[in-house]
Design a protein around this motif. Sequence first.
Motif, PDB file in Angstrom:
ATOM      1  N   LEU A  35      23.260  42.268  45.744  1.00 12.87           N
ATOM      2  CA  LEU A  35      23.574  42.965  44.310  1.00 12.87           C
ATOM      3  C   LEU A  35      23.634  41.614  43.501  1.00 12.87           C
ATOM      4  CD1 LEU A  35      25.434  46.214  44.625  1.00 12.87           C
ATOM      5  CD2 LEU A  35      22.955  45.731  44.499  1.00 12.87           C
ATOM      6  N   SER A  36      23.410  41.978  41.749  1.00 13.26           N
ATOM      7  CA  SER A  36      23.894  40.998  40.798  1.00 13.26           C
ATOM      8  C   SER A  36      25.281  41.128  40.723  1.00 13.26           C
ATOM      9  CB  SER A  36      23.030  41.126  39.691  1.00 13.26           C
ATOM     10  OG  SER A  36      23.551  42.237  39.204  1.00 13.26           O
ATOM     11  N   GLY A  37      25.924  40.181  39.935  1.00  9.56           N
ATOM     12  CA  GLY A  37      27.182  40.021  39.659  1.00  9.56           C
ATOM     13  C   GLY A  37      27.643  41.289  38.891  1.00  9.56           C
ATOM     14  N   GLY A  38      26.913  41.686  37.978  1.00  5.94           N
ATOM     15  CA  GLY A  38      27.392  42.862  37.045  1.00  5.94           C
ATOM     16  C   GLY A  38      27.258  44.265  38.133  1.00  5.94           C
ATOM     17  N   GLN A  39      26.088  44.198  38.971  1.00  5.79           N
ATOM     18  CA  GLN A  39      25.965  45.495  39.858  1.00  5.79           C
ATOM     19  C   GLN A  39      27.378  45.310  40.748  1.00  5.79           C
ATOM     20  OE1 GLN A  39      22.012  44.621  41.279  1.00  5.79           O
ATOM     21  NE2 GLN A  39      21.286  46.332  40.188  1.00  5.79           N
ATOM     22  N   GLN A  40      27.512  44.191  41.348  1.00 16.28           N
ATOM     23  CA  GLN A  40      28.618  43.993  42.388  1.00 16.28           C
ATOM     24  C   GLN A  40      30.012  44.486  41.587  1.00 16.28           C
ATOM     25  OE1 GLN A  40      29.192  40.203  44.006  1.00 16.28           O
ATOM     26  NE2 GLN A  40      27.291  40.148  44.974  1.00 16.28           N
ATOM     27  N   GLN A  41      30.401  44.095  40.324  1.00 19.66           N
ATOM     28  CA  GLN A  41      31.583  44.627  39.563  1.00 19.66           C
ATOM     29  C   GLN A  41      31.478  46.127  39.309  1.00 19.66           C
ATOM     30  OE1 GLN A  41      34.319  44.004  39.449  1.00 19.66           O
ATOM     31  NE2 GLN A  41      34.690  42.468  37.754  1.00 19.66           N
ATOM     32  N   ARG A  42      30.418  46.738  39.076  1.00 23.61           N
ATOM     33  CA  ARG A  42      30.248  48.199  39.048  1.00 23.61           C
ATOM     34  C   ARG A  42      30.715  48.873  40.325  1.00 23.61           C
ATOM     35  NH1 ARG A  42      25.002  49.446  36.406  1.00 23.61           N
ATOM     36  NH2 ARG A  42      24.691  47.123  36.347  1.00 23.61           N
ATOM     37  N   LEU A  43      30.007  48.287  41.519  1.00 24.64           N
ATOM     38  CA  LEU A  43      30.262  48.631  42.901  1.00 24.64           C
ATOM     39  C   LEU A  43      31.661  48.514  43.255  1.00 24.64           C
ATOM     40  CD1 LEU A  43      29.210  49.709  45.561  1.00 24.64           C
ATOM     41  CD2 LEU A  43      29.163  47.264  46.171  1.00 24.64           C
ATOM     42  N   CYS A  44      32.258  47.626  42.690  1.00 25.20           N
ATOM     43  CA  CYS A  44      33.817  47.538  42.824  1.00 25.20           C
ATOM     44  C   CYS A  44      34.609  48.453  42.015  1.00 25.20           C
ATOM     45  CB  CYS A  44      34.310  46.076  42.536  1.00 25.20           C
ATOM     46  SG  CYS A  44      33.942  44.932  43.487  1.00 25.20           S
ATOM     47  N   ILE A  45      34.027  49.074  40.820  1.00 24.71           N
ATOM     48  CA  ILE A  45      34.713  50.007  40.198  1.00 24.71           C
ATOM     49  C   ILE A  45      34.507  51.431  41.084  1.00 24.71           C
ATOM     50  CG2 ILE A  45      34.464  51.354  38.047  1.00 24.71           C
ATOM     51  CD1 ILE A  45      33.813  48.783  36.548  1.00 24.71           C
ATOM     52  N   ALA A  46      33.017  51.488  41.538  1.00 22.80           N
ATOM     53  CA  ALA A  46      32.776  52.709  42.223  1.00 22.80           C
ATOM     54  C   ALA A  46      33.770  52.920  43.505  1.00 22.80           C
ATOM     55  CB  ALA A  46      31.379  52.690  42.760  1.00 22.80           C
ATOM     56  N   MET A  78      42.383  49.022  41.109  1.00 18.48           N
ATOM     57  CA  MET A  78      42.453  47.804  40.493  1.00 18.48           C
ATOM     58  C   MET A  78      41.153  47.357  40.476  1.00 18.48           C
ATOM     59  SD  MET A  78      45.062  44.837  40.655  1.00 18.48           S
ATOM     60  CE  MET A  78      45.253  43.388  39.409  1.00 18.48           C
ATOM     61  N   VAL A  79      40.520  46.559  39.583  1.00 17.55           N
ATOM     62  CA  VAL A  79      39.203  46.013  39.664  1.00 17.55           C
ATOM     63  C   VAL A  79      39.531  44.570  38.950  1.00 17.55           C
ATOM     64  CG1 VAL A  79      37.037  45.605  38.422  1.00 17.55           C
ATOM     65  CG2 VAL A  79      37.920  47.916  39.172  1.00 17.55           C
ATOM     66  N   PHE A  80      39.076  43.672  39.990  1.00 19.17           N
ATOM     67  CA  PHE A  80      39.618  42.314  39.679  1.00 19.17           C
ATOM     68  C   PHE A  80      38.708  41.548  38.624  1.00 19.17           C
ATOM     69  CE2 PHE A  80      41.355  44.026  43.482  1.00 19.17           C
ATOM     70  CZ  PHE A  80      42.556  43.252  43.387  1.00 19.17           C
ATOM     71  N   GLN A  81      39.125  40.311  38.405  1.00 16.12           N
ATOM     72  CA  GLN A  81      38.229  39.258  37.463  1.00 16.12           C
ATOM     73  C   GLN A  81      36.832  39.046  38.115  1.00 16.12           C
ATOM     74  OE1 GLN A  81      41.065  36.457  36.705  1.00 16.12           O
ATOM     75  NE2 GLN A  81      39.747  35.276  35.023  1.00 16.12           N
ATOM     76  N   LYS A  82      36.661  38.622  39.302  1.00 15.74           N
ATOM     77  CA  LYS A  82      35.505  38.417  39.868  1.00 15.74           C
ATOM     78  C   LYS A  82      35.220  39.468  40.672  1.00 15.74           C
ATOM     79  CE  LYS A  82      35.041  33.270  40.305  1.00 15.74           C
ATOM     80  NZ  LYS A  82      35.513  32.202  41.039  1.00 15.74           N
ATOM     81  N   PRO A  83      33.864  39.973  40.993  1.00 13.96           N
ATOM     82  CA  PRO A  83      33.564  41.054  41.793  1.00 13.96           C
ATOM     83  C   PRO A  83      34.130  40.494  43.095  1.00 13.96           C
ATOM     84  CG  PRO A  83      31.764  40.163  40.351  1.00 13.96           C
ATOM     85  CD  PRO A  83      32.784  39.299  39.861  1.00 13.96           C
ATOM     86  N   ASN A  84      34.598  41.445  43.828  1.00 14.63           N
ATOM     87  CA  ASN A  84      35.028  40.925  45.231  1.00 14.63           C
ATOM     88  C   ASN A  84      34.474  42.155  46.150  1.00 14.63           C
ATOM     89  OD1 ASN A  84      36.773  42.865  44.229  1.00 14.63           O
ATOM     90  ND2 ASN A  84      38.646  41.979  45.000  1.00 14.63           N
ATOM     91  N   PRO A  85      33.296  42.573  46.239  1.00 17.04           N
ATOM     92  CA  PRO A  85      32.687  43.401  47.370  1.00 17.04           C
ATOM     93  C   PRO A  85      33.212  43.090  48.513  1.00 17.04           C
ATOM     94  CG  PRO A  85      30.949  42.396  46.403  1.00 17.04           C
ATOM     95  CD  PRO A  85      32.193  41.896  45.595  1.00 17.04           C
ATOM     96  N   ILE A  91      38.965  38.808  48.413  1.00 17.46           N
ATOM     97  CA  ILE A  91      38.308  40.155  49.393  1.00 17.46           C
ATOM     98  C   ILE A  91      39.539  40.949  49.949  1.00 17.46           C
ATOM     99  CG2 ILE A  91      37.122  40.813  51.477  1.00 17.46           C
ATOM    100  CD1 ILE A  91      34.910  39.109  50.804  1.00 17.46           C
ATOM    101  N   ARG A  92      40.470  40.130  50.404  1.00 14.98           N
ATOM    102  CA  ARG A  92      42.036  40.545  50.902  1.00 14.98           C
ATOM    103  C   ARG A  92      42.514  41.670  49.759  1.00 14.98           C
ATOM    104  NH1 ARG A  92      42.343  35.872  52.965  1.00 14.98           N
ATOM    105  NH2 ARG A  92      42.178  35.945  55.238  1.00 14.98           N
ATOM    106  N   GLN A  93      42.691  40.890  48.428  1.00  9.23           N
ATOM    107  CA  GLN A  93      43.239  41.536  47.537  1.00  9.23           C
ATOM    108  C   GLN A  93      42.668  42.721  47.221  1.00  9.23           C
ATOM    109  OE1 GLN A  93      43.723  38.792  44.337  1.00  9.23           O
ATOM    110  NE2 GLN A  93      45.112  37.613  45.425  1.00  9.23           N
ATOM    111  N   GLY A  94      41.305  42.606  47.419  1.00  7.44           N
ATOM    112  CA  GLY A  94      40.305  43.987  46.871  1.00  7.44           C
ATOM    113  C   GLY A  94      40.764  44.850  47.946  1.00  7.44           C
ATOM    114  N   ALA A  95      40.937  44.581  49.210  1.00  8.16           N
ATOM    115  CA  ALA A  95      41.278  45.568  50.155  1.00  8.16           C
ATOM    116  C   ALA A  95      42.941  46.006  50.144  1.00  8.16           C
ATOM    117  CB  ALA A  95      41.156  44.977  51.491  1.00  8.16           C
ATOM    118  N   TYR A  96      43.545  45.413  49.830  1.00 11.78           N
ATOM    119  CA  TYR A  96      44.963  45.717  49.446  1.00 11.78           C
ATOM    120  C   TYR A  96      44.968  46.793  48.284  1.00 11.78           C
ATOM    121  CZ  TYR A  96      47.451  42.839  52.961  1.00 11.78           C
ATOM    122  OH  TYR A  96      47.678  42.181  54.166  1.00 11.78           O
ATOM    123  N   ALA A  97      44.331  46.417  47.243  1.00 18.93           N
ATOM    124  CA  ALA A  97      44.434  47.179  45.970  1.00 18.93           C
ATOM    125  C   ALA A  97      44.036  48.671  46.292  1.00 18.93           C
ATOM    126  CB  ALA A  97      43.655  46.515  44.822  1.00 18.93           C
TER     127      ALA A  97
END
Lengths: 251, 296
Positions: A148-159, A89-96, B179-185
Amino acid sequence: MQTKIRVENLNFYYGNFQALKNISMEIYENKITALIGPSGCGKSTFIKSINRMYDLIDGAVAKGSISFDEIEILDKNTDVVELRKRIGMVFQKPNPFPKSITENVLYGVKRHGDVPKIEWLALLESSLKKASLFSEVEHKLNQSAFSLSGGQQQRLCIARTLATKPEVLLMDEPTSALDPIATAKIEELLEELKKEYTVIIVTHSMQQAARISDYTGFFLNGELIEFGLTKTLFSTPKDKRTEDYITGRFG
Amino acid sequence: MTKKKKRWLEEKSIEWVLIMVSVISILTTVGIVMTLFYESYEFFTVVSIKEFFTTLRWAPVFDPPSFGVLPLLSGTFLIAFLSSFISLPLGLGSAIYLSEFASKKARKIIKPILELLAGIPSIVYGFFALTFITPIIRSVLPDTSIYNALSASIAVGIMTLPMVASLSEDAMMAVPDSIRQGAYALGSTKLEVAIHVIVPAAFSGIGASFMLAISRAVGETMIVAIAAGQTPTFTLNPLESVQTMTGFMVNMALGDIQQGSIEFKTVFVVGALLFLVTLVMNFIAKFVIQKNREVY
């Protein structure tokens, strides 16, 4: 065309409030399925039920059936840890995580321990490449993800999600916090990703859904009003409410 | 007087009152530090710094007196060190439970109880150590002195535990839910989320709570004065009676010593040393916080 996820009569409740009403739909393998609809229509709730993220919410109950290959997702005994590895899952806001870029990508494999250590570096590189981030970060893999920038963070979350080798990618408005250029990059990326993964994307932008998806579902007040090929849904909607929404009469 | 002028006068006078108020607290601090260091200076005109820091016997009121502060330092650090074996792991464990595992309802009940523990006067802990913990230790290890470092350390550890728990929990709760949700996901278990994501993310706050608990243990007075004894011993054996810097100061302050005498000055020199020790620890804590701070 193969069905990856089959949803049947899904009803979802937050306490006394019913957020989803009798949803039935099929998600096809290696396609992008977009879910559109106005705020509060239940589209985010819908994807949260696919990887059981609603478990974290007090009082959330899902009834009905969501089958994923041989698994019944809503079954109490389903191993959610295993499930979430297979459905990322990838979220609305980047959450690295507040860790280095490397640590972020390798977080999953380090926890699950199913990839031998010698393959980590290759996995790091391939995951970042798949998320088309590698060239931008290869010289600073040990820096904090927050640099990282917001867009890069989001791609990091995808990675980070791809590194756990999922079969399905759930994306909850992944570009809503990003600028148009970063958004374009992620949309381009999705086109690539669907070759390997099944993608379900929630978006509040109808243009985005029209641009990138193969199938679209339109949600309104917890109901799935219409579901079908994106082209058909946007050119000849069957339901009056769909037509009103996509022509911008409300929402 | 015009309205504007009146308003200006009001603002200015309030500003001055506030400046005076803060100046008072600054002056008090300066006064305390100056007294400590002035008396310490006087002390070192009689006793050499070398004797103070290198000899192993602390007996300022004996004849002949000796002024080796190491037994007091070792006693202080022994108790701070041993108490941290209770306060840090149990405090962090409680914090992890409260922030990551406990239901809202459980947290609502447990947190106030834990904080109640912090409100108990330290003298009560002292008697608890002497009359409850010590007998238990002595029933297991009969050779233990009645006054011993271990018993005091346990009580100090219990006393500083809520501080670690409460501050660490605050730090962990401040880690954003996303951040918690990211880890659970990504398919993490609760324990993995807590240990690999939340604790590292909250490390600056957790580290600060650790340092605060340890400096609190260093400065703790009543428990050690009651339960650890009054024998300055240079030892690492927790079953022996030891004296800490604070314990010595209480002891001296209660006895009748002549003002201006060398015994009198020892209180200040030990106080100055204690002040420096806690100051250094606070600096370390600040450093730890700044180095690990994450801005979300």
